[in-house]
Design a protein around this motif. Sequence first.
Motif, PDB file in Angstrom:
ATOM      1  N   VAL A 226       0.843  -1.189   0.000  1.00 14.91           N
ATOM      2  CA  VAL A 226       0.000   0.000   0.000  1.00 14.91           C
ATOM      3  C   VAL A 226       0.883   1.244   0.000  1.00 14.91           C
ATOM      4  O   VAL A 226       1.955   1.254   0.592  1.00 14.91           O
TER       5      VAL A 226
ATOM      6  N   CYS B 102      -2.949   7.755   0.199  1.00 11.36           N
ATOM      7  CA  CYS B 102      -4.250   7.296   0.689  1.00 11.36           C
ATOM      8  C   CYS B 102      -5.108   8.495   1.089  1.00 11.36           C
ATOM      9  O   CYS B 102      -4.635   9.426   1.752  1.00 11.36           O
TER      10      CYS B 102
ATOM     11  N   CYS C  26     -11.250  -0.154   1.514  1.00  8.63           N
ATOM     12  CA  CYS C  26     -10.436  -1.359   1.684  1.00  8.63           C
ATOM     13  C   CYS C  26     -10.759  -2.076   2.982  1.00  8.63           C
ATOM     14  O   CYS C  26     -10.899  -3.306   3.004  1.00  8.63           O
TER      15      CYS C  26
ATOM     16  N   PHE D 134      -6.933  -5.212   5.684  1.00 11.93           N
ATOM     17  CA  PHE D 134      -6.751  -3.762   5.793  1.00 11.93           C
ATOM     18  C   PHE D 134      -7.489  -3.197   6.999  1.00 11.93           C
ATOM     19  O   PHE D 134      -8.556  -3.667   7.366  1.00 11.93           O
TER      20      PHE D 134
ATOM     21  N   VAL E  45      -4.920   4.016   5.354  1.00 15.69           N
ATOM     22  CA  VAL E  45      -4.894   2.549   5.342  1.00 15.69           C
ATOM     23  C   VAL E  45      -3.731   1.985   6.154  1.00 15.69           C
ATOM     24  O   VAL E  45      -2.641   2.542   6.173  1.00 15.69           O
TER      25      VAL E  45
ATOM     26  N   VAL F 286      -9.182  -8.908  -1.457  1.00  8.70           N
ATOM     27  CA  VAL F 286      -8.072  -7.979  -1.650  1.00  8.70           C
ATOM     28  C   VAL F 286      -8.112  -7.399  -3.063  1.00  8.70           C
ATOM     29  O   VAL F 286      -7.945  -6.195  -3.254  1.00  8.70           O
TER      30      VAL F 286
ATOM     31  N   ALA G   4     -10.893  -4.888  -3.107  1.00  8.82           N
ATOM     32  CA  ALA G   4     -10.495  -3.654  -2.428  1.00  8.82           C
ATOM     33  C   ALA G   4      -9.584  -2.811  -3.312  1.00  8.82           C
ATOM     34  O   ALA G   4      -9.748  -1.586  -3.401  1.00  8.82           O
ATOM     35  N   ALA G   5      -8.632  -3.453  -3.987  1.00  8.79           N
ATOM     36  CA  ALA G   5      -7.717  -2.721  -4.865  1.00  8.79           C
ATOM     37  C   ALA G   5      -8.464  -2.071  -6.024  1.00  8.79           C
ATOM     38  O   ALA G   5      -8.180  -0.932  -6.400  1.00  8.79           O
TER      39      ALA G   5
ATOM     40  N   CYS H  76     -10.573   0.983  -4.590  1.00  6.61           N
ATOM     41  CA  CYS H  76      -9.859   2.076  -3.929  1.00  6.61           C
ATOM     42  C   CYS H  76      -9.867   3.330  -4.813  1.00  6.61           C
ATOM     43  O   CYS H  76      -9.311   3.314  -5.917  1.00  6.61           O
TER      44      CYS H  76
ATOM     45  N   ILE I 201      -3.477   0.575  -3.510  1.00  6.37           N
ATOM     46  CA  ILE I 201      -3.228  -0.839  -3.215  1.00  6.37           C
ATOM     47  C   ILE I 201      -2.612  -1.503  -4.439  1.00  6.37           C
ATOM     48  O   ILE I 201      -3.197  -1.503  -5.516  1.00  6.37           O
TER      49      ILE I 201
END
Length: 66
Positions: A5, A10, A16, A24, A33, A48, A51-52, A55, A60
């Motif tokens: 990350v 961020c 996330c 996270f 994050v 994951v 989440a990436a 974002c 991420i």
Amino acid sequence: MRVEVHTDFCIGSGVCALVAPDVFDQRDDDGVVVLLTERPAAQHQESVHDAATRCPAAVIEIHEAG
């Protein structure tokens, strides 16, 4: 899978942590994050990736081979 990350970029949206809470979290003071595990277990890899993708700041990074 290895997760990285870029906390400097961020924006603290928290997506996330909502999508993959086993991997996270967020700092209490500013929402940035926090990566809980650099190498998530197989059962967390799909979340994951999600989440990436979600974002908004694209902080991420997923390394599949290492």
